[in-house]
Design an enzyme around this catalytic site. Structure first.
Site, PDB file in Angstrom:
ATOM      1  N   CYS A  35       1.052  -1.194  -0.051  1.00 38.09           N
ATOM      2  CA  CYS A  35      -0.051   0.070   0.046  1.00 38.09           C
ATOM      3  C   CYS A  35       0.805   1.371   0.148  1.00 38.09           C
ATOM      4  O   CYS A  35       0.426   2.405  -0.361  1.00 38.09           O
ATOM      5  CB  CYS A  35      -1.114   0.148   1.179  1.00 38.09           C
ATOM      6  SG  CYS A  35      -0.103  -0.865   2.763  1.00 38.09           S
ATOM      7  N   HIS A  66      18.488   0.727  -3.337  1.00 36.96           N
ATOM      8  CA  HIS A  66      17.204   0.960  -3.015  1.00 36.96           C
ATOM      9  C   HIS A  66      16.364  -0.339  -2.920  1.00 36.96           C
ATOM     10  O   HIS A  66      15.667  -0.347  -1.682  1.00 36.96           O
ATOM     11  CB  HIS A  66      16.624   1.603  -4.407  1.00 36.96           C
ATOM     12  CG  HIS A  66      14.970   1.745  -4.257  1.00 36.96           C
ATOM     13  ND1 HIS A  66      14.571   3.025  -3.535  1.00 36.96           N
ATOM     14  CD2 HIS A  66      13.665   1.178  -4.681  1.00 36.96           C
ATOM     15  CE1 HIS A  66      13.217   3.129  -3.524  1.00 36.96           C
ATOM     16  NE2 HIS A  66      12.720   1.864  -4.138  1.00 36.96           N
TER      17      HIS A  66
END
Lengths: 269, 468
Positions: free
Chosen positions: B50, B100
């Site tokens: 989400c 990342h």
């Protein structure tokens, strides 16, 4: 004899007050037990002193302002011990014990009353006891309201300090507030009724509009409104807390009214 | 060959956009296959939570890869236009992409550092890629490494502990308003990780009823099942608001989902019964003006943090420790990737030398006529010795220099010197698979993947989609 007992009681209440205040401002839970024990011993002495006074003096001691204040303190500590043991709200002691101690102080510094009571007035002790029990209910409500406002402010300002950790949850305080008023209100009602009845019997009039009576009536109307407001328009939580703090000021004023009455030009009633 | 990532997260895009980019699991296989159909894309993985939507890919050329993945995102999500989407995307390649992913897996990129769910979500994404055979040698290695770094950080630093205590702080605060949570009704708005974590604690404390709402009704249903609550539609939830004693808001929307007036109205309707609201969203989802509403107690993530009372300095130290671990692992991973570039070259060089050697030996032998076995062996030995000695230097240099920053240049030089064909990446990888099969490389941290991968993908090379 009773004088010494009262002094011991006062000393113990003072000790309990100090311990409870230290407990309130420190993380440790250890002190709560000791403060409670000190308060319990103080209460035992207080009970003994009151009993001896009743038996020995052959006169209901609470007929005097001194006696009434002492009884008020005694009942207050009784209620506190009950709530503390039943609900574990030990922290209440940090507020109630100082109040009890102050009541005893005011009892001891109040001018001595040497009034001779007409035998006819003797039934008036019922009125005093009922009124005092009502006042105890409002005092506990006041303490709950005070704690509520403190906790409310701490939560709103997000100050997660020691006090925040020690103070009970808001809804416990609100419920204690409501219950105390519910307990005090019937006593006050009966206290006013018996008072009016005594007035009728002694002075021939139910209502003589003296400061005590006026303040008692105002206090009664006020708490009636508080109770009614809770169920009708939702005067609960913060509003109820503030209202009971204000209401207790009315109770104190009534005490002052009694003092004025007893020593003022109006005489006994 | 380059590792790239294209995506957006709670830091760059509002929840409305992130939610639009979600792909239902039923369509995941088709989507991943389509991602791989771009000629430039060799391997791919889709990570959607989400708080983030990211595509990790192994591509031949990073710039072409970026535009391929962007094109993929837009064509997969017809509701999103390129102009709307692109400004929110970040694009990283090579060591930046590796870093990342490692930061994501270690929760350093999460809204609440140390939150536990992201690691599982990375595993899920990886499993999906494995199931649809879109993950190859490089992604396998990379994601496994990311998961092991994530685990390492969780065990070696205290950031995880910290996240748990934050979500638990919500319960402790609630208990300062309500003495008995068992009589209380909870409304969970949104599916943010910390919100769910806090809701989980509340459910554990036996709240009476849980209402859940998310913009995506299916997700609300899933959550309702998980918490034993009832899902309500997102449009409907303001109506439920007065019933809720405790409101947890973690939608990550860019605007206020709960307004001050709504709370005011709810409190009135509740006859001044207090309401406890937790806003675990960044940016905030509950109007901060709620603080001025009597009997409404609003706390945001910073308040929870301060309630935990953890030393700010200590917390930063733990995060720094985690960052250091990530940096270390990125270096290790990076040199593996670079070595990977050298390997096909080395293999090709060896192959070429071998071919020359074999044909020259054969020529010589046929000219010399009948020779004894011993003589034959001597000639073959001579040829091998010359080739090996000659190649030794270049091979060693190639291997060591490939790890350096200009490794690619060395590889290019070697290819020109030895006139090596520009072998296609695919056949290079074939050789690689073979080499890897016999030579299982071990990295620094032992990577326990037994619970992540049932079957070792390394052994599946025979059926690997890369093969065709």
């Amino acid at each position: 004899m009773t004088g010494i007992l009262f002094q011991v009681t006062m000393a113990l209440y003072f000790g309990g007050t100090v311990l409870f205040l230290i407990y309130l401002l420190r993380r440790s839970e250890v002190l709560s037990k000791w403060s409670l024990i000190i308060a319990g011993i103080g209460f035992a002495f207080h009970t003994l002193a009151l009993l001896i006074a009743v038996v020995m003096v052959d006169e209901v001691p609470i007929m005097t302002f001194k006696g009434a204040m002492s009884f008020f303190a005694w009942a207050l500590v009784l209620v506190f011990l009950g709530v503390a043991l039943k609900r574990g709200l030990h922290v209440l002691g940090a507020f109630i014990l100082p109040l009890a101690f102050l009541s005893l102080i005011s009892a001891s510094i109040a001018p001595a009353e040497t009034q001779y009571l007409h035998p006819f007035f003797r039934t008036i002790w019922v009125h005093v006891i009922l009124s005092m029990l009502g006042a105890v209910g409002f005092a506990v409500a006041f303490v709950a309201g005070l704690m509520y406002v403190m906790q409310d402010r701490l939560l709103k300002s997000k100050q997660f300090n020691v006090l925040y950790f020690k103070l009970p949850p808001l809804d416990s305080l609100d419920s204690l507030n409501q219950r105390s008023i519910l307990l005090g209100f019937p006593f006050l009602t009966l206290g006013i009724l018996t008072g009016a009845l005594s007035a009728q019997l002694t002075l021939g009039t139910y209502l003589s509009w003296n400061p005590e009576q006026i303040l008692a009536l105002v206090t009664w109307i006020f708490y009636f409104a508080v109770l009614l407001g809770r169920v009708t328009v939702g005067w609960r939580a913060k509003k109820a807390a503030y209202l009971t703090i204000v209401g207790f000021a009315g109770v104190i004023l009534t005490f002052v009214g009694v003092l004025l009455k007893n020593h003022g030009p109006l005489g006994i009633l | 060959m380059n590792i790239i990532v294209v995506g957006l997260s709670h830091k760059t895009a509002p929840v409305e956009l992130r939610e639009l980019l979600a792909i239902p699991e039923s369509r995941m296989g088709e989507a991943l296959t389509r991602l791989l159909s771009y000629p430039n894309v060799k391997e791919g993985m889709f990570l959607a939570t989400c708080n983030r939507v990211e595509v990790y890919a192994v591509v031949e050329d990073p710039d072409a890869g970026f535009s391929d993945v962007q094109d993929f995102l837009v064509s997969t999500h017809l509701a999103v236009s390129a102009e709307h989407l692109f400004p929110h995307l970040y694009r990283y390649a090579d060591d930046h992409a590796i870093r990342h992913l490692f930061r994501v897996a270690t929760s350093l990129d999460s809204m609440v550092i140390g939150e536990p769910q992201i690691l599982g979500q990375v595993k899920d994404a990886f499993e999906l890629a494995l199931a649809h055979r879109t993950s190859g040698v490089i992604l396998n290695k990379l994601v496994k490494k990311a998961i092991s770094v994530g685990k390492g950080v969780r065990t070696k630093t205290r950031i995880a502990e910290y996240a748990v205590s934050i979500s638990y702080a919500a319960v402790e605060l609630a208990k300062k308003v309500f003495s008995n949570l068992a009589e209380k009704t909870v409304l969970l708005v949104g599916a943010g990780e910390m919100g769910k974590l806090a809701a989980h604690h509340l459910v554990n404390h036996g709240v009476k009823q849980v209402f859940l709402t998310t913009r995506n009704s299916q997700r609300a249903e899933n959550l309702a099942e998980r918490f034993g609550g009832s899902a309500i539609s997102f449009e409907e939830f303001p109506r439920i608001l007065p019933k809720a004693d405790i409101v947890l808001c973690a939608t990550g929307a860019s605007h206020y989902v709960i307004l001050s007036e709504e709370v005011q109205r709810s409190i009135q309707e509740r006859m001044n019964r207090p309401m406890f609201l937790i806003d675990i969203s960044v940016p905030r989802n509950i109007d901060p003006a709620v603080k001025d509403v009597d009997n409404a107690f609003l706390f945001d993530i910073d308040d929870l943090k301060s309630h935990v009372g953890q030393n700010q300095e200590e917390r930063r130290k733990e995060a720094d420790k985690a960052e250091e671990m990530v940096t270390e692992e990125v270096t290790i991973m990076q040199s593996w990737v670079r070595g990977l570039e050298a390997k096909p070259t080395i293999v090709a060089l060896r192959k070429r030398a071998d071919e020359i050697k074999r044909s020259e030996v054969e020529k010589a032998l046929s000219r010399l006529g009948n020779l004894s076995t011993k003589e034959r062996q001597a000639i073959e030995g001579l040829a091998s010795a010359i080739v090996n000695k000659l190649l030794h230097g270049p091979l060693v240099t190639l291997k060591s220099e490939a790890q350096s920053n200009n490794g690619f240049a060395f590889i290019e030089v070697a290819r020109r010197f030895f006139d090596l064909p520009e072998t296609s990446l695919i056949s290079d990888l074939d050789l690689l698979y073979q080499e890897q099969g016999s030579n299982s490389e071990q990295d620094g941290i032992g990577c326990d993947l037994s619970e992540v991968v049932e079957s070792d993908p390394m052994k599946d090379e025979g059926e690997s989609p890369k093969e065709s």
